[in-house]
Design an enzyme around this catalytic site. Sequence first.
Site, mmCIF file in Angstrom:
data_model
loop_
_atom_site.group_PDB
_atom_site.id
_atom_site.type_symbol
_atom_site.label_atom_id
_atom_site.label_comp_id
_atom_site.label_asym_id
_atom_site.label_seq_id
_atom_site.Cartn_x
_atom_site.Cartn_y
_atom_site.Cartn_z
ATOM 1 C CE1 TYR A 53 0.377 1.811 4.257
ATOM 2 C CE2 TYR A 53 0.755 -0.537 4.528
ATOM 3 C CZ TYR A 53 0.861 0.761 4.998
ATOM 4 O OH TYR A 53 1.449 1.005 6.218
ATOM 5 C CB CYS A 54 1.456 4.036 -1.723
ATOM 6 S SG CYS A 54 0.240 4.246 -3.050
ATOM 7 C CG LEU A 55 -1.323 9.495 0.360
ATOM 8 C CD1 LEU A 55 -1.514 9.459 1.876
ATOM 9 C CD2 LEU A 55 -0.731 10.826 -0.069
ATOM 10 C CB ILE B 124 -2.905 5.397 3.789
ATOM 11 C CG1 ILE B 124 -2.013 4.250 4.229
ATOM 12 C CG2 ILE B 124 -3.244 6.269 4.977
ATOM 13 C CD1 ILE B 124 -2.595 3.370 5.320
#
Length: 162
Positions: free
Chosen positions: A86-88, A114
Site C-alpha cells: 500500500y501507499c497513500l 491509506i
Amino acid sequence: MKFNLSILVLIFLLSIPFTPEAQQPLPPAEFQKAIAHPDVQVLDVRTAAEYGTGHLDSVFLADWNARPDFIRRVSSLNKSKPLYVYCLSGVRSAQAAEWLQKEGFNTYTLAGGINAWKKQGLPLANEVMVPQVSFADFKKSLPSKGTVLVDVGADWCPPCHQ
C-alpha cells in the site's frame, strides 16, 4: 494436418514468456481482513515521513521513490508468502506491485491506499492528525480582490519536485 497445426499452436503458446498478472486492488475492508492472516507480509511503499504520520500495524517500510534502497530492502522478503502493498493513494503501490510481480512475488494492493483506509475509519498505528481545511474555509481565507497563486505539493511527490 490438423494434428500438426495443433502442435505448432501449442509450441507457440509455450514460447510466450509468462508474466504473472497483477491482482485487482482490494477494497480497504478486504485488505484489512487479508492482512489479519498470520502468514502474510505487508509492505508500505511510502516515504519515512509519510509512514510517520500513521501506518498499518506490523508492516515493512520500503520507499518506492528511493529505488536502489527499495530493491535492497525488499530482497529480504519471502517470495513464497503473499505480499500486501500500500501507499497513500494507490499509484505507487500499483507500480511497486507490478515490479514485485515480475520479481516473483504474489502481490495484492490496497485500492485507494491509506486515503481510502482512513475514509473507511479503519485503524492506523501512530496516526498523527493533520488538520484539514475545507474548501469553504480555504475560499474564506483568500482575499476578495486580486490574483492569488496557490502552490500545492508534497515532499514525497516526484511530479511536485519537477
